[in-house]
Design a protein around this motif. Sequence first.
Motif, PDB file in Angstrom:
ATOM      1  N   VAL A 180      80.870  -6.047  26.128  1.00  0.00           N
ATOM      2  CA  VAL A 180      81.186  -7.517  26.036  1.00  0.00           C
ATOM      3  C   VAL A 180      81.736  -7.480  27.633  1.00  0.00           C
ATOM      4  O   VAL A 180      81.494  -8.369  28.161  1.00  0.00           O
ATOM      5  CB  VAL A 180      82.672  -7.645  25.444  1.00  0.00           C
ATOM      6  CG1 VAL A 180      83.283  -8.914  25.801  1.00  0.00           C
ATOM      7  CG2 VAL A 180      81.997  -7.640  23.919  1.00  0.00           C
ATOM      8  N   MET A 181      82.405  -6.385  28.161  1.00  0.00           N
ATOM      9  CA  MET A 181      82.932  -6.410  29.405  1.00  0.00           C
ATOM     10  C   MET A 181      81.802  -6.400  30.520  1.00  0.00           C
ATOM     11  O   MET A 181      81.664  -7.192  31.605  1.00  0.00           O
ATOM     12  CB  MET A 181      83.578  -5.207  29.887  1.00  0.00           C
ATOM     13  CG  MET A 181      84.126  -4.821  31.543  1.00  0.00           C
ATOM     14  SD  MET A 181      84.785  -3.233  31.661  1.00  0.00           S
ATOM     15  CE  MET A 181      83.008  -2.568  31.789  1.00  0.00           C
ATOM     16  N   GLN A 182      80.517  -5.778  30.299  1.00  0.00           N
ATOM     17  CA  GLN A 182      79.330  -5.890  31.448  1.00  0.00           C
ATOM     18  C   GLN A 182      78.790  -7.206  31.089  1.00  0.00           C
ATOM     19  O   GLN A 182      78.083  -7.369  32.250  1.00  0.00           O
ATOM     20  CB  GLN A 182      78.464  -4.844  30.932  1.00  0.00           C
ATOM     21  CG  GLN A 182      78.939  -3.574  31.022  1.00  0.00           C
ATOM     22  CD  GLN A 182      78.208  -2.297  30.602  1.00  0.00           C
ATOM     23  OE1 GLN A 182      77.301  -2.532  29.828  1.00  0.00           O
ATOM     24  NE2 GLN A 182      78.427  -1.039  30.973  1.00  0.00           N
ATOM     25  N   LYS A 183      78.935  -7.938  30.368  1.00  0.00           N
ATOM     26  CA  LYS A 183      78.022  -9.227  30.035  1.00  0.00           C
ATOM     27  C   LYS A 183      78.935 -10.604  30.084  1.00  0.00           C
ATOM     28  O   LYS A 183      78.371 -11.434  30.113  1.00  0.00           O
ATOM     29  CB  LYS A 183      77.527  -9.360  28.651  1.00  0.00           C
ATOM     30  CG  LYS A 183      76.590  -8.163  28.364  1.00  0.00           C
ATOM     31  CD  LYS A 183      75.860  -8.449  27.072  1.00  0.00           C
ATOM     32  CE  LYS A 183      74.714  -7.402  26.816  1.00  0.00           C
ATOM     33  NZ  LYS A 183      73.562  -7.753  27.449  1.00  0.00           N
ATOM     34  N   THR A 184      80.317 -10.182  30.542  1.00  0.00           N
ATOM     35  CA  THR A 184      81.075 -11.552  30.660  1.00  0.00           C
ATOM     36  C   THR A 184      81.741 -11.470  31.848  1.00  0.00           C
ATOM     37  O   THR A 184      81.906 -10.481  32.596  1.00  0.00           O
ATOM     38  CB  THR A 184      82.065 -11.653  29.545  1.00  0.00           C
ATOM     39  OG1 THR A 184      82.793 -10.494  29.327  1.00  0.00           O
ATOM     40  CG2 THR A 184      81.372 -11.622  28.050  1.00  0.00           C
ATOM     41  N   PRO A 218      85.007 -10.285  36.489  1.00  0.00           N
ATOM     42  CA  PRO A 218      84.857  -9.562  35.309  1.00  0.00           C
ATOM     43  C   PRO A 218      86.185  -9.347  34.705  1.00  0.00           C
ATOM     44  O   PRO A 218      87.199  -8.854  35.548  1.00  0.00           O
ATOM     45  CB  PRO A 218      83.750  -8.392  35.697  1.00  0.00           C
ATOM     46  CG  PRO A 218      84.067  -8.153  37.047  1.00  0.00           C
ATOM     47  CD  PRO A 218      84.494  -9.592  37.783  1.00  0.00           C
ATOM     48  N   TYR A 219      86.251  -9.031  33.362  1.00  0.00           N
ATOM     49  CA  TYR A 219      87.557  -8.588  32.661  1.00  0.00           C
ATOM     50  C   TYR A 219      87.630  -7.221  32.797  1.00  0.00           C
ATOM     51  O   TYR A 219      86.178  -6.605  32.874  1.00  0.00           O
ATOM     52  CB  TYR A 219      87.662  -9.248  31.244  1.00  0.00           C
ATOM     53  CG  TYR A 219      87.838 -10.267  31.010  1.00  0.00           C
ATOM     54  CD1 TYR A 219      89.309 -10.960  30.882  1.00  0.00           C
ATOM     55  CD2 TYR A 219      87.045 -11.317  30.954  1.00  0.00           C
ATOM     56  CE1 TYR A 219      89.777 -11.957  30.685  1.00  0.00           C
ATOM     57  CE2 TYR A 219      87.268 -12.756  30.705  1.00  0.00           C
ATOM     58  CZ  TYR A 219      88.558 -13.132  30.391  1.00  0.00           C
ATOM     59  OH  TYR A 219      89.310 -14.314  30.312  1.00  0.00           O
ATOM     60  N   THR A 220      88.648  -6.427  32.629  1.00  0.00           N
ATOM     61  CA  THR A 220      88.713  -4.948  32.496  1.00  0.00           C
ATOM     62  C   THR A 220      88.522  -4.558  31.048  1.00  0.00           C
ATOM     63  O   THR A 220      88.448  -5.392  30.122  1.00  0.00           O
ATOM     64  CB  THR A 220      90.172  -4.525  32.941  1.00  0.00           C
ATOM     65  OG1 THR A 220      91.094  -4.962  32.158  1.00  0.00           O
ATOM     66  CG2 THR A 220      90.300  -4.899  34.474  1.00  0.00           C
ATOM     67  N   PRO A 223      88.857 -18.084  28.220  1.00  0.00           N
ATOM     68  CA  PRO A 223      88.231 -18.491  29.266  1.00  0.00           C
ATOM     69  C   PRO A 223      87.393 -17.325  29.667  1.00  0.00           C
ATOM     70  O   PRO A 223      87.622 -16.727  30.609  1.00  0.00           O
ATOM     71  CB  PRO A 223      89.280 -18.692  30.533  1.00  0.00           C
ATOM     72  CG  PRO A 223      90.398 -17.835  30.095  1.00  0.00           C
ATOM     73  CD  PRO A 223      90.473 -17.898  28.782  1.00  0.00           C
ATOM     74  N   ILE A 224      86.231 -17.296  28.780  1.00  0.00           N
ATOM     75  CA  ILE A 224      85.333 -16.150  28.784  1.00  0.00           C
ATOM     76  C   ILE A 224      83.935 -16.751  29.051  1.00  0.00           C
ATOM     77  O   ILE A 224      83.665 -17.943  28.056  1.00  0.00           O
ATOM     78  CB  ILE A 224      85.470 -15.140  27.905  1.00  0.00           C
ATOM     79  CG1 ILE A 224      84.832 -13.911  28.331  1.00  0.00           C
ATOM     80  CG2 ILE A 224      85.411 -15.338  26.552  1.00  0.00           C
ATOM     81  CD1 ILE A 224      84.900 -12.579  27.387  1.00  0.00           C
ATOM     82  N   LYS A 225      83.008 -16.426  29.641  1.00  0.00           N
ATOM     83  CA  LYS A 225      81.614 -16.752  29.687  1.00  0.00           C
ATOM     84  C   LYS A 225      80.535 -15.674  30.098  1.00  0.00           C
ATOM     85  O   LYS A 225      81.087 -14.634  30.701  1.00  0.00           O
ATOM     86  CB  LYS A 225      81.305 -17.740  30.794  1.00  0.00           C
ATOM     87  CG  LYS A 225      80.313 -18.627  30.704  1.00  0.00           C
ATOM     88  CD  LYS A 225      79.995 -19.706  31.617  1.00  0.00           C
ATOM     89  CE  LYS A 225      78.599 -20.554  31.508  1.00  0.00           C
ATOM     90  NZ  LYS A 225      78.704 -21.588  32.762  1.00  0.00           N
ATOM     91  N   ARG A 226      79.416 -15.789  29.332  1.00  0.00           N
ATOM     92  CA  ARG A 226      78.497 -14.720  29.751  1.00  0.00           C
ATOM     93  C   ARG A 226      78.087 -14.856  31.031  1.00  0.00           C
ATOM     94  O   ARG A 226      77.725 -15.815  31.616  1.00  0.00           O
ATOM     95  CB  ARG A 226      77.236 -15.024  28.708  1.00  0.00           C
ATOM     96  CG  ARG A 226      77.509 -14.600  27.235  1.00  0.00           C
ATOM     97  CD  ARG A 226      76.180 -14.360  26.611  1.00  0.00           C
ATOM     98  NE  ARG A 226      75.368 -13.064  27.236  1.00  0.00           N
ATOM     99  CZ  ARG A 226      74.353 -12.903  26.670  1.00  0.00           C
ATOM    100  NH1 ARG A 226      73.747 -13.538  25.421  1.00  0.00           N
ATOM    101  NH2 ARG A 226      73.529 -11.947  27.139  1.00  0.00           N
ATOM    102  N   SER A 227      77.941 -13.763  31.826  1.00  0.00           N
ATOM    103  CA  SER A 227      77.351 -13.677  33.062  1.00  0.00           C
ATOM    104  C   SER A 227      75.867 -14.035  33.261  1.00  0.00           C
ATOM    105  O   SER A 227      74.982 -13.768  32.203  1.00  0.00           O
ATOM    106  CB  SER A 227      77.386 -12.053  33.621  1.00  0.00           C
ATOM    107  OG  SER A 227      78.785 -11.823  33.662  1.00  0.00           O
TER     108      SER A 227
END
Length: 361
Positions: free
Chosen positions: A117-121, A129-131, A168-172
Amino acid sequence: MSRSLVQPIGQKRLTNVAVVRLKKHGNRFEIACYKNKVLSWRSSVEKDLDEVLQSHTVYSNVSKGVLAKSKELLQAFGTDDQTKICLEILDKGELQVAGKERESQLSNQFRDIATIVMQKTFNTETQRPYTIGMIERLMREIHFAVDPHSNSKKQALEVIHELQKQFPIKRSPMRLRIGAPEKDFSSLLEKLSVWNASIVSKDDSGSHPYVVFEMDPGFYRDCSEFVSSLQGRFEVLAYSVHVEEDTHVDHYDDYEDVPAGPSRLPMEPSDSVSQLSEKLQKQTTISGGNENVKAEGKQNKCSTCQVLVGDANEFRDHFKSDWHKHNVKRKTRQLPPLTEEECMADLEVWDLKSDLKDYSF
């Protein structure tokens, strides 16, 4: 009067046991295996059945030592051959693990899902990016439970879908490069506008035009099918593109070999002689003085910061500095580079803003 101890005979103690259980025709059948060997057998790493099974015997209850009845075996499997039944149970049965082992497996899978999830958002408010720790905290807030029988990537996509409803999260976006025939290039551009793709660069001057763009990964399948129908070229440049990118010394885009001498110093047409002299003074502080700049051999030029750096060690240290990393981020936003003093002031302002915001949801 002393009594002699009575020892049980014919008892076979099973130690280091991993139980594989299969329920069939309303009956439970179990086999005793060695730990860590069942998964090796199922992944075709282990070929020797004797290294997996502790005994070629089918039980109704391994812990109590209750053997399965022949009548039940014939009813469920159609044979009473213990080895064949053991093979079927080994392939189709459910591996029983202890509580601590199950907890460790679920914890590792939870971490794997959070990493995906962290790598894709990225955070839509900060464009960062989130930690991994923040992703795990958000997953716990939505009460996510790991399914040990499901794929980690599939569960990660489900987590992203649930997180988008509350945070507030979105796919990269993905970065793709597509080449299409000249007659179909205009229809390709129209399709990209429908997919809300952002074009990074394009070249439609030659006989084989191409376009580099970023789009939501949800349109990947449609895009692949559309390019195949056009008989074009399809290339994935990056599966996940973050706004902020890091740079390593191995990236040679910013690397140029420049011979020592004042004639090859970085120059811009609009700079005056005084501005060039000021830049030269700042460059000497990075390269270690005028003696190192005019030293024999070759010097390295950083095209991102527009400065000359001394030998290979100093060039490597420059790539690790906050000054260079900050200019790389500005370069991705198509902003001009800053000097070292301007960079330090800009970083202080950014740190103050980050402390005030502190990722509030």
